[in-house]
Motif scaffolding. Structure first.
Motif, short mmCIF file in Angstrom:
data_model
loop_
_atom_site.label_atom_id
_atom_site.label_comp_id
_atom_site.label_asym_id
_atom_site.label_seq_id
_atom_site.Cartn_x
_atom_site.Cartn_y
_atom_site.Cartn_z
N ASP A 1 11.48 1.97 -21.51
CA ASP A 1 10.33 2.28 -20.67
C ASP A 1 10.55 1.77 -19.25
N HIS A 2 10.14 2.57 -18.27
CA HIS A 2 10.26 2.25 -16.84
C HIS A 2 11.73 2.14 -16.40
N HIS A 3 12.60 2.86 -17.04
CA HIS A 3 14.03 2.79 -16.70
C HIS A 3 14.26 3.25 -15.26
N ASN A 4 15.01 2.45 -14.53
CA ASN A 4 15.42 2.85 -13.18
C ASN A 4 16.77 3.58 -13.27
N TYR A 5 16.73 4.87 -13.07
CA TYR A 5 17.93 5.69 -13.22
C TYR A 5 18.95 5.36 -12.12
N THR A 6 20.21 5.47 -12.49
CA THR A 6 21.30 5.16 -11.57
C THR A 6 22.16 6.40 -11.35
N THR A 7 23.03 6.31 -10.36
CA THR A 7 23.95 7.43 -10.11
C THR A 7 24.88 7.63 -11.30
N ASN A 8 25.18 6.57 -12.03
CA ASN A 8 26.01 6.71 -13.24
C ASN A 8 25.28 7.50 -14.32
N ASP A 9 23.98 7.30 -14.45
CA ASP A 9 23.19 8.10 -15.40
C ASP A 9 23.28 9.58 -15.03
N LYS B 1 0.87 -1.19 0.00
CA LYS B 1 0.00 0.00 0.00
C LYS B 1 0.90 1.23 0.00
N ALA B 2 0.62 2.15 -0.90
CA ALA B 2 1.43 3.37 -0.98
C ALA B 2 1.28 4.21 0.27
N ASN B 3 2.40 4.77 0.72
CA ASN B 3 2.38 5.66 1.88
C ASN B 3 3.44 6.73 1.68
N ASN B 4 3.61 7.57 2.68
CA ASN B 4 4.53 8.71 2.56
C ASN B 4 5.99 8.29 2.43
N LYS B 5 6.31 7.03 2.74
CA LYS B 5 7.67 6.54 2.60
C LYS B 5 7.90 5.84 1.27
N SER B 6 6.86 5.73 0.46
CA SER B 6 6.98 5.04 -0.82
C SER B 6 7.86 5.82 -1.79
N THR B 7 8.51 5.09 -2.67
CA THR B 7 9.37 5.67 -3.71
C THR B 7 9.01 5.02 -5.04
N PRO B 8 9.48 5.60 -6.16
CA PRO B 8 9.25 4.94 -7.45
C PRO B 8 9.83 3.53 -7.49
N ASN B 9 10.93 3.30 -6.78
CA ASN B 9 11.54 1.97 -6.78
C ASN B 9 10.74 0.96 -5.96
N SER B 10 10.04 1.42 -4.96
CA SER B 10 9.32 0.49 -4.08
C SER B 10 7.94 0.12 -4.63
N ILE B 11 7.28 1.05 -5.34
CA ILE B 11 5.93 0.75 -5.84
C ILE B 11 5.80 0.90 -7.36
N GLY B 12 6.85 1.35 -8.04
CA GLY B 12 6.77 1.55 -9.49
C GLY B 12 6.56 3.01 -9.82
N ASP B 13 7.05 3.42 -11.00
CA ASP B 13 7.03 4.85 -11.33
C ASP B 13 5.63 5.41 -11.55
N GLU B 14 4.76 4.67 -12.26
CA GLU B 14 3.43 5.20 -12.54
C GLU B 14 2.54 5.24 -11.30
N PRO B 15 2.51 4.18 -10.46
CA PRO B 15 1.75 4.30 -9.21
C PRO B 15 2.26 5.43 -8.32
N PHE B 16 3.59 5.62 -8.29
CA PHE B 16 4.13 6.70 -7.47
C PHE B 16 3.69 8.06 -8.02
N GLN B 17 3.68 8.20 -9.33
CA GLN B 17 3.23 9.45 -9.94
C GLN B 17 1.79 9.74 -9.54
N ILE B 18 0.93 8.73 -9.61
CA ILE B 18 -0.47 8.93 -9.26
C ILE B 18 -0.62 9.21 -7.77
N PHE B 19 0.12 8.51 -6.93
CA PHE B 19 0.08 8.75 -5.48
C PHE B 19 0.54 10.17 -5.16
N ASN B 20 1.57 10.62 -5.84
CA ASN B 20 2.10 11.96 -5.60
C ASN B 20 1.10 13.05 -6.00
#
Length: 338
Positions: free
Chosen positions: A271-279, A86-105
């Motif tokens: 699509d759904h790329h997880n960005y890294t510190t190298n990026d 369940k999405a909460n204030n500690k959720s991140t794009p990595n923990s719940i996925g980028d699109e759900p996080f966008q909608i939650f935000n």
């Protein structure tokens, strides 16, 4: 069609047999679709992606969350964790996925969860929230273990499902005939002006059943950029701009930027790329004095890595053409009332 793709037809035939048998098992109730005590709204497609599901989900939430208690359930593609979350204030794009996080935000007043097992996800949301009116399910058209009250199928104007082929020759996840399970078919990413001839051509090509409704939508871009601050997009004309995308289809975005007379370099990831510190280091090193422009779902992932460049994102919305908004809203209201 290229010769290489033609050589893949035997593999498409094998894929067809597998998906055909699976759908047949559901059609004859050998495999069962589960019904739930509230109406479910499914948003999906026949192709691999890039049809505009997230903007449509946001459209439904934006127009109905004030009058109905809604929830949103997604698989949470490419997240680090599995199972029901369940999405909460500690959720991140990595923990719940980028699109759900966008909608939650954007809509933190609705219940948002992710689960690769859609049945389990619906059951958990219902246990946690007794007064839900409906759950919107993302990318669930092929997940037939859940029975949706309203199935919405999206297909793009430039690559409609009726002109496409099964994987790996084309981009279809199942046979074109799968469209018959949809209650609503929406042709997305249309030109802002469609002639009656074009509308009739699409209508005839889709071969609507009597119980199906067809709509046409386009993408509307917000000309105010959000992110590091809030600026009008025209200000980018005088700046060095780097466009960074990790989406399935960036064609419409490029067209929009070109119409705005913006010069830009473009780095695109899958699509759904997880960005890294190298990026991030690569961008900061090679494009140090550039303003970075990205999509809304990419923004949150890039921003979490603290890119030093000024970072902005471009919001998009679904807009119905030919006065289709009222008819579509009535279908949603009818579904929510049951």
């Amino acid at each position: 069609m290229s010769i290489f793709r033609k050589l893949l037809f035997p593999f498409s035939f094998i894929y067809f047999i597998i998906t055909y048998i699976r759908n047949l098992l559901f059609d004859y109730n050998i495999l069962n679709s589960k019904n739930f005590r509230i109406p479910l709204i499914g948003v999906g497609n026949l192709s691999m992606g890039g049809t505009g599901k997230t903007p449509l989900v946001e459209y439904i939430i934006r127009n109905f969350n004030n009058d109905y208690n809604l929830a949103f359930l997604s698989r949470g593609y490419n997240r680090d964790l599995s199972g029901y979350i369940k999405a909460n204030n500690k959720s991140t794009p990595n923990s719940i996925g980028d699109e759900p996080f966008q909608i939650f935000n954007k809509f933190n007043n609705i219940h948002i969860a992710v689960d690769e097992d859609r049945n389990r996800g619906v059951e958990n949301l219902l246990k946690e929230n007794n007064n839900l009116n409906s759950i919107i399910l993302d990318d669930c058209f092929q997940h037939r273990y859940v029975n949706c009250k309203l199935n919405i199928l999206l297909s793009t104007y430039s690559e409609p499902f009726f002109n496409d082929y099964l994987l790996p020759v084309g981009n279809l996840r199942e046979s074109r005939s799968g469209y018959q399970r949809a209650d609503v078919i929406i042709i997305t990413k249309c030109p802002k002006k469609l002639s009656i001839i074009e509308i009739n051509k699409f209508t005839n090509s889709v071969k609507l059943k009597n119980c199906q409704s067809l709509f046409f939508t386009t993408i509307q871009y917000n000309t105010t950029l959000l992110g590091s601050s809030s600026i009008k997009i025209k200000k980018l004309q005088d700046l060095k701009v780097l466009l960074v995308t990790g989406i399935a289809d960036f064609t419409e975005l490029l067209k929009f930027l070109n119409k705005q007379d913006i010069n830009y370099d473009h780095i695109y990831f899958p699509d759904h790329h997880n960005y890294t510190t190298n990026d991030i280091k690569m961008i900061e090193k090679s494009y140090r004095d550039y303003v970075v422009l990205t999509t809304e779902k990419d923004y949150h992932k890039i921003n979490n890595l603290r890119l030093r460049n000024q970072l902005y994102y471009l919001e998009i919305e679904t807009k119905f053409l030919n006065n289709g908004e009222d008819s579509f809203n009535k279908l949603i209201k009818k579904t929510l009332a049951n």
